[in-house]
Motif scaffolding. Structure first.
Motif, PDB file in Angstrom:
ATOM      1  N   PHE A 339       0.827  -1.212   0.000  1.00 53.95           N
ATOM      2  CA  PHE A 339       0.000   0.000   0.000  1.00 53.95           C
ATOM      3  C   PHE A 339       0.860   1.260   0.000  1.00 53.95           C
ATOM      4  CE2 PHE A 339      -2.643   3.306   1.822  1.00 53.95           C
ATOM      5  CZ  PHE A 339      -3.886   3.077   1.264  1.00 53.95           C
ATOM      6  N   ILE A 366      -1.949  -9.580   2.159  1.00 56.33           N
ATOM      7  CA  ILE A 366      -2.530  -8.536   3.003  1.00 56.33           C
ATOM      8  C   ILE A 366      -3.391  -9.122   4.110  1.00 56.33           C
ATOM      9  CG2 ILE A 366      -4.122  -6.571   3.007  1.00 56.33           C
ATOM     10  CD1 ILE A 366      -3.141  -5.934   0.188  1.00 56.33           C
ATOM     11  N   ASP A 369      -8.400  -8.276   4.993  1.00 53.32           N
ATOM     12  CA  ASP A 369      -8.863  -6.955   4.558  1.00 53.32           C
ATOM     13  C   ASP A 369      -8.426  -6.628   3.135  1.00 53.32           C
ATOM     14  OD1 ASP A 369      -9.969  -6.548   7.068  1.00 53.32           O
ATOM     15  OD2 ASP A 369      -8.146  -5.614   7.848  1.00 53.32           O
ATOM     16  N   VAL A 373      -8.525  -2.895   1.473  1.00 51.21           N
ATOM     17  CA  VAL A 373      -7.248  -2.195   1.291  1.00 51.21           C
ATOM     18  C   VAL A 373      -7.068  -1.786  -0.160  1.00 51.21           C
ATOM     19  CG1 VAL A 373      -4.738  -2.487   1.340  1.00 51.21           C
ATOM     20  CG2 VAL A 373      -6.124  -3.282   3.262  1.00 51.21           C
ATOM     21  N   GLU A 376      -9.371   1.179  -0.777  1.00 54.75           N
ATOM     22  CA  GLU A 376      -8.839   2.398  -0.174  1.00 54.75           C
ATOM     23  C   GLU A 376      -7.693   2.960  -1.009  1.00 54.75           C
ATOM     24  OE1 GLU A 376      -8.205   5.594   2.296  1.00 54.75           O
ATOM     25  OE2 GLU A 376      -9.919   4.229   2.171  1.00 54.75           O
TER      26      GLU A 376
END
Length: 449
Positions: A339, A366, A369, A373, A376
């Motif tokens: 990320f 990850i 989530d 993620v 986002e």
């Protein structure tokens, strides 16, 4: 050159080999040049090295390290656990060479820190005195194999340590017994095997378990877990780096250009030195500071730090500027992704002159989530001002949906590759970013060949 015989192996592994032999290297790939080397038969998920022992003999192997006897006319070292035996052999090899070890881990940038540290030490003491783990040989198999490449003429070893689960870095640290240990950063990466970012911190902190009593810990002040790491390592010497002038090693007067970064590198109680780093982005400045701190702890001078950083070379598929069709600029940063790393790379992309296009693949490991993620990330990229996003992968569909207008999602790399030439013109800048499992070099290579 280091030579081991059956007598040495008997002492290292506490076993009695079936006959006499000698070897001068260790290898696990039966396709490699194995003349005079020990072939290590490792059973993996896809293949079993025991099935390739005859091929190893054909390539010149001197002996075999195996978990059971095989029908091959070579001396065989039979052990209950090949990987553990390899670790013991690597530890003996390391002790034989007597090098000072710098161990490096982190959620992002650890390979770059490894390379820059090795570059500084080479500038300080000579390239022939420095060893660095090749590529991504940073696992419980890769690192021991790398250590068996050490030469007695080398004095410093810069070792990268990776992890997917608890205990992995603990094993590597106790094996290597570093004099210097660095956690470059702690981010929500590789969380699937450790239960979240707190688990990442715990797993990464295992790097201090094998640190020598007089060892030095390198701490990134800009990472949110700096205070926690300071407390965990209070019994050791500490060097803290970052962007504040009250730190041990710090940077000031940053000027981030499209293809490089200029800054003043300062060490407390010494003069500062101007550095022209050949990589763009503040995150590379922090990597450079980590490297400078590691090398300084091993005795490198400030002038050597400057020379090493300015002459550093990154691994393939890491922030490589290439020329694509119709004069388009291709930024190959597809070796891996998480990320924070995607956002940092997007900053570099948006700093370029031209029309920016981010070509994005899935981010791996990850955890539960992963969909949220990726979504986002789409929102964050949109907020940064990115206009064009091309996605490929099961999870980046959520990134594209969250990004909205300007994003396209492709079900396959083949479909994406057919579309990419339409985005390649002399004012275009395309940055490729994805986790290693996505193999985005299959997109970059055809465009930049």
């Amino acid at each position: 050159m280091i030579t081991y015989t059956e007598l040495d192996i008997a002492q290292i592994l506490s076993i009695k080999p079936d006959r006499a032999f000698r070897f001068t290297g260790v290898e696990h790939d039966s396709r490699a040049n194995l003349v005079g080397k020990l072939f290590v038969a490792i059973k993996g998920e896809r293949a079993d090295g025991h099935d390739f022992c005859q091929a190893a003999k054909d390539q010149g192997a001197a002996a075999l390290l195996v978990a059971h006897a095989v029908n091959v006319d070579l001396p065989q070292i039979i052990v209950s656990d090949v990987i553990k035996a390899l670790g013991k052999l690597a530890q003996a090899w390391l002790a034989h060479c007597g090098v000072k070890v710098c161990a490096i881990t982190g959620s992002a940038g650890k390979t770059s820190v490894k390379n820059m540290t090795a570059s500084i030490l080479s500038a300080a003491f000579g390239a022939e005195c420095v060893f660095a783990t090749p590529g991504n040989f940073n696992s419980d198999i890769g690192l021991p194999l790398a250590l068996c490449q050490l030469s007695p003429s080398q004095e410093y070893a810069v070792l990268e340590m990776g992890m997917n689960r608890f205990g992995e870095i603990d094993y590597l640290s106790r094996l290597a017994k570093p004099s210097v240990a660095c956690i470059n950063n702690v981010l929500p990466v590789h969380t699937a095997g450790v239960g979240g970012i707190e688990g990442v911190l715990k797993a990464k902190s295992e790097i201090f378990n094998g640190l020598r009593k007089d060892g030095i810990v390198i701490i990134n002040h800009e990472n949110r877990y700096a205070s926690d790491i300071k407390q965990r390592t209070a019994a050791f010497g500490q060097t803290v780096f970052g962007l504040s002038p009250d730190l041990d090693v710090y940077a000031k007067a940053l000027h981030i250009g499209p293809r490089g970064t200029q800054f003043e590198l300062c060490i407390q109680s010494e003069e500062c030195v101007s550095v022209n780093l050949p990589f763009p982005g503040e995150h590379y400045v922090l990597n450079a500071l980590a490297s400078a701190s590691c090398a300084r702890a091993l005795g490198a001078s400030l002038s050597s730090i400057k020379a090493g950083l300015e002459g550093a070379v990154l691994e393939k598929h890491r922030m490589m500027f290439l020329t694509g069709p119709n004069g388009a600029t291709i930024i190959d940063d597809c070796y891996n992704a998480n990320f924070e790393a995607v956002l940092k790379s997007a900053e570099v992309l948006l700093s370029q002159a031209g029309e920016p296009v981010l070509v994005l693949g899935d981010m791996g490991e990850i955890g539960d989530d992963e969909q949220a993620v990726h979504a986002e990330l789409g929102k964050r990229l949109k907020a940064m001002g990115l206009k064009t996003l091309l996605c490929c992968g099961r999870l980046t569909q959520f990134t594209a949906q969250a990004f909205g207008e300007g994003a396209q999602h492709f079900d396959s790399k083949a479909g994406l590759l057919e579309t990419l030439p339409a985005y390649c013109h002399n004012n275009a800048v395309l940055l490729f970013k994805a986790s290693r499992s996505q193999r985005f070099e299959e997109l970059v290579d055809p465009l930049s060949s």
